[in-house]
Design a protein around this motif. Structure first.
Motif, PDB file in Angstrom:
ATOM      1  N   ASP A 162      36.366  95.478  36.135  1.00 22.65           N
ATOM      2  CA  ASP A 162      36.422  93.983  36.136  1.00 22.65           C
ATOM      3  C   ASP A 162      37.772  93.477  35.520  1.00 22.65           C
ATOM      4  OD1 ASP A 162      35.085  91.655  37.048  1.00 22.65           O
ATOM      5  OD2 ASP A 162      34.682  91.223  34.835  1.00 22.65           O
ATOM      6  N   LEU A 163      38.026  94.142  34.436  1.00 25.20           N
ATOM      7  CA  LEU A 163      39.209  93.723  34.125  1.00 25.20           C
ATOM      8  C   LEU A 163      40.480  93.821  34.874  1.00 25.20           C
ATOM      9  CD1 LEU A 163      39.155  94.903  30.241  1.00 25.20           C
ATOM     10  CD2 LEU A 163      38.855  92.527  31.019  1.00 25.20           C
ATOM     11  N   HIS A 164      40.522  95.043  35.595  1.00 30.55           N
ATOM     12  CA  HIS A 164      41.492  95.160  36.431  1.00 30.55           C
ATOM     13  C   HIS A 164      41.724  94.334  37.569  1.00 30.55           C
ATOM     14  CE1 HIS A 164      43.700  97.256  40.191  1.00 30.55           C
ATOM     15  NE2 HIS A 164      44.056  97.941  39.066  1.00 30.55           N
ATOM     16  N   ARG A 165      40.399  94.131  38.228  1.00 29.78           N
ATOM     17  CA  ARG A 165      40.410  92.802  39.189  1.00 29.78           C
ATOM     18  C   ARG A 165      40.945  91.507  38.863  1.00 29.78           C
ATOM     19  NH1 ARG A 165      37.558  88.794  39.988  1.00 29.78           N
ATOM     20  NH2 ARG A 165      36.138  89.313  38.211  1.00 29.78           N
ATOM     21  N   GLN A 166      40.713  91.162  37.578  1.00 33.01           N
ATOM     22  CA  GLN A 166      40.989  89.922  37.096  1.00 33.01           C
ATOM     23  C   GLN A 166      42.570  89.910  37.048  1.00 33.01           C
ATOM     24  OE1 GLN A 166      38.671  88.216  33.762  1.00 33.01           O
ATOM     25  NE2 GLN A 166      37.366  89.852  34.280  1.00 33.01           N
ATOM     26  N   ILE A 167      43.026  90.935  36.368  1.00 36.02           N
ATOM     27  CA  ILE A 167      44.431  91.082  36.093  1.00 36.02           C
ATOM     28  C   ILE A 167      45.156  91.035  37.427  1.00 36.02           C
ATOM     29  CG2 ILE A 167      46.178  92.343  34.956  1.00 36.02           C
ATOM     30  CD1 ILE A 167      43.955  93.502  33.018  1.00 36.02           C
ATOM     31  N   ASP A 168      44.998  91.835  38.349  1.00 33.40           N
ATOM     32  CA  ASP A 168      45.476  91.909  39.578  1.00 33.40           C
ATOM     33  C   ASP A 168      45.671  90.771  40.327  1.00 33.40           C
ATOM     34  OD1 ASP A 168      46.667  93.882  41.578  1.00 33.40           O
ATOM     35  OD2 ASP A 168      44.864  93.334  42.810  1.00 33.40           O
ATOM     36  N   GLU A 169      44.589  89.701  40.316  1.00 36.59           N
ATOM     37  CA  GLU A 169      44.559  88.561  40.694  1.00 36.59           C
ATOM     38  C   GLU A 169      45.711  87.787  40.007  1.00 36.59           C
ATOM     39  OE1 GLU A 169      42.819  87.033  43.456  1.00 36.59           O
ATOM     40  OE2 GLU A 169      42.315  89.221  43.969  1.00 36.59           O
TER      41      GLU A 169
ATOM     42  N   SER B 151      58.257  96.615  34.440  1.00 36.63           N
ATOM     43  CA  SER B 151      58.028  95.320  34.708  1.00 36.63           C
ATOM     44  C   SER B 151      58.030  94.437  33.458  1.00 36.63           C
ATOM     45  CB  SER B 151      56.732  95.202  35.446  1.00 36.63           C
ATOM     46  OG  SER B 151      56.537  93.660  35.419  1.00 36.63           O
ATOM     47  N   ALA B 152      58.867  93.302  33.319  1.00 34.82           N
ATOM     48  CA  ALA B 152      58.865  92.511  32.205  1.00 34.82           C
ATOM     49  C   ALA B 152      57.259  91.712  32.408  1.00 34.82           C
ATOM     50  CB  ALA B 152      60.092  91.467  32.304  1.00 34.82           C
ATOM     51  N   LYS B 153      56.699  91.773  33.320  1.00 35.34           N
ATOM     52  CA  LYS B 153      55.466  91.067  33.401  1.00 35.34           C
ATOM     53  C   LYS B 153      54.600  91.738  32.510  1.00 35.34           C
ATOM     54  CE  LYS B 153      53.107  88.240  36.518  1.00 35.34           C
ATOM     55  NZ  LYS B 153      52.856  87.750  38.099  1.00 35.34           N
ATOM     56  N   SER B 154      53.603  91.277  31.518  1.00 38.33           N
ATOM     57  CA  SER B 154      52.821  91.572  30.765  1.00 38.33           C
ATOM     58  C   SER B 154      51.592  92.147  31.574  1.00 38.33           C
ATOM     59  CB  SER B 154      52.354  90.726  29.604  1.00 38.33           C
ATOM     60  OG  SER B 154      51.943  89.350  30.072  1.00 38.33           O
ATOM     61  N   GLY B 155      51.231  91.197  32.757  1.00 33.33           N
ATOM     62  CA  GLY B 155      50.110  91.720  33.389  1.00 33.33           C
ATOM     63  C   GLY B 155      50.206  92.826  34.175  1.00 33.33           C
TER      64      GLY B 155
ATOM     65  N   ARG C  43      47.831  96.013  33.585  1.00 33.62           N
ATOM     66  CA  ARG C  43      47.021  96.606  34.845  1.00 33.62           C
ATOM     67  C   ARG C  43      47.457  98.138  34.691  1.00 33.62           C
ATOM     68  NH1 ARG C  43      48.839  94.807  40.432  1.00 33.62           N
ATOM     69  NH2 ARG C  43      50.540  95.673  40.049  1.00 33.62           N
ATOM     70  N   SER C  44      48.531  98.558  34.485  1.00 34.97           N
ATOM     71  CA  SER C  44      48.918 100.117  34.461  1.00 34.97           C
ATOM     72  C   SER C  44      48.081 100.916  33.427  1.00 34.97           C
ATOM     73  CB  SER C  44      50.520 100.318  34.419  1.00 34.97           C
ATOM     74  OG  SER C  44      50.895  99.833  35.397  1.00 34.97           O
ATOM     75  N   ARG C  45      47.907  99.898  32.340  1.00 38.17           N
ATOM     76  CA  ARG C  45      47.274 100.746  31.240  1.00 38.17           C
ATOM     77  C   ARG C  45      45.772 100.800  31.582  1.00 38.17           C
ATOM     78  NH1 ARG C  45      46.353 104.667  28.257  1.00 38.17           N
ATOM     79  NH2 ARG C  45      45.547 104.282  26.128  1.00 38.17           N
ATOM     80  N   ILE C  46      45.069  99.674  32.275  1.00 40.61           N
ATOM     81  CA  ILE C  46      43.906  99.756  32.465  1.00 40.61           C
ATOM     82  C   ILE C  46      43.434 100.756  33.381  1.00 40.61           C
ATOM     83  CG2 ILE C  46      41.978  98.296  33.670  1.00 40.61           C
ATOM     84  CD1 ILE C  46      42.637  97.441  30.790  1.00 40.61           C
ATOM     85  N   VAL C  47      44.440 101.102  34.328  1.00 39.45           N
ATOM     86  CA  VAL C  47      44.132 102.325  35.436  1.00 39.45           C
ATOM     87  C   VAL C  47      44.243 103.320  34.670  1.00 39.45           C
ATOM     88  CG1 VAL C  47      45.440 103.341  37.204  1.00 39.45           C
ATOM     89  CG2 VAL C  47      45.111 101.071  37.356  1.00 39.45           C
ATOM     90  N   GLU C  48      44.957 103.627  33.718  1.00 43.49           N
ATOM     91  CA  GLU C  48      44.961 105.046  33.171  1.00 43.49           C
ATOM     92  C   GLU C  48      43.676 105.153  32.401  1.00 43.49           C
ATOM     93  OE1 GLU C  48      48.336 104.815  30.136  1.00 43.49           O
ATOM     94  OE2 GLU C  48      49.920 104.776  31.940  1.00 43.49           O
ATOM     95  N   LEU C  49      43.065 104.103  31.712  1.00 47.44           N
ATOM     96  CA  LEU C  49      41.816 104.076  30.870  1.00 47.44           C
ATOM     97  C   LEU C  49      40.675 104.472  31.990  1.00 47.44           C
ATOM     98  CD1 LEU C  49      42.442 101.300  28.424  1.00 47.44           C
ATOM     99  CD2 LEU C  49      42.423 103.692  27.900  1.00 47.44           C
ATOM    100  N   MET C  50      40.770 103.694  33.089  1.00 52.43           N
ATOM    101  CA  MET C  50      39.643 103.993  34.278  1.00 52.43           C
ATOM    102  C   MET C  50      39.731 105.542  34.540  1.00 52.43           C
ATOM    103  SD  MET C  50      40.252 100.435  36.393  1.00 52.43           S
ATOM    104  CE  MET C  50      39.357 101.200  37.806  1.00 52.43           C
TER     105      MET C  50
END
Length: 265
Positions: free
Chosen positions: A171-178, A96-100, A104-111
């Motif tokens: 919480d970061l994942h939720r904010q980014i996902d929104e 994706s060209a979208k930074s969000g 989000r994918s990176r946050i999932v990896e860390l979680m």
């Protein structure tokens, strides 16, 4: 972290492209001096604004648009760089060209790593620290949760930070996902529209409006005309490989900005 980043991120429940773009390292990609609004564009803007903006405020208004233009160019370099890289990818599923989406994918990896509980507190914090954007976002929330008593807790208090990350990362994942669900928003366009709307609102003492030209069936009006001048200059200010064939029309960005300002009145 800059004041822009704090105002765009710390005070929001949703993280979308405009907020995230302030966190991308300035050293990634093309290095440029602060872009200057071309004289031709300045003249066009002055001509558009002259009959609406008091003469004693026109110079300040143009200065505000110049600063916004420089910010927008920096944002567009990053946005277009990611978009061009995605378009050129040989992978079956293009990134994706979208930074969000990327974030989000990176946050999932860390979680996932944190949930597995197979590495030390120091190591999970080190993994967060490897990525500038997750690191800045996590640090901001961690420091807030610690009442600003511990600076840079990922480095200075990894055991405590790792324990707090259990709540911070979701919480970061939720904010980014929104932010992603609200649709693609390119920060550079909103920076320009916001600056034009702010200048018009300050100098005319009325909220900018969305206008419609019944003859052309297109959005029209002073604000959009100014946005289009800036968008054309923005496209030309980019390195050739990052330019679009045609500058962005700006109707959507202006509509979003005008409607948002009117809702707050």
């Amino acid at each position: 972290m800059t004041d822009n980043a704090k105002s765009e991120i710390h005070e929001r429940e949703v993280l979308h492209e405009r907020g995230l773009i302030y966190l991308v390292p300035s050293g990634s990609g093309w290095v440029l001096d602060r872009a200057q609004l071309p004289d031709g564009a300045k003249s066009e803007l002055a001509g558009l604004l002259a009959s609406h903006v008091p003469e004693n405020e026109l110079k300040q208004g143009l200065g505000d648009l110049q600063r916004a233009f420089a910010d927008a160019v920096e944002a567009a370099v990053l946005e277009r760089g990611m978009a061009v890289a995605a378009e050129a990818s040989s992978k079956a599923k293009k990134p994706s060209a979208k930074s969000g989406v990327q974030l989000r994918s990176r946050i999932v990896e860390l979680m996932t790593v944190l949930d597995e509980g197979t590495i030390s507190s120091e190591r999970i914090c080190a993994q967060v620290l490897e990525d500038p954007i997750p690191e800045k976002l996590a640090t901001l929330q961690l420091e807030e949760q610690l009442s600003w008593q511990v600076t840079n807790p990922l480095r200075n208090a990894p055991t405590l930070a790792a324990r707090l990350l259990i709540d911070v990362l979701p919480d970061l994942h939720r904010q980014i996902d929104e932010g992603i669900k609200r649709g693609r928003i390119e920060a550079s366009h909103d920076i320009l529209a916001d600056a034009v709307a702010t200048v018009i609102r300050r100098t005319t003492c009325s909220a900018p409006k969305r206008n419609w030209n019944a003859h052309t069936n297109r959005d029209a009006g002073l604000g959009l005309d100014c946005c289009r001048v800036l968008a054309n200059a923005l496209n030309l200010a980019l390195p050739v490989k990052l330019r679009r064939e045609q500058p962005v029309d700006m109707a959507k960005a202006w509509r979003r900005m005008a409607e948002g300002m009117n809702q707050t009145d």
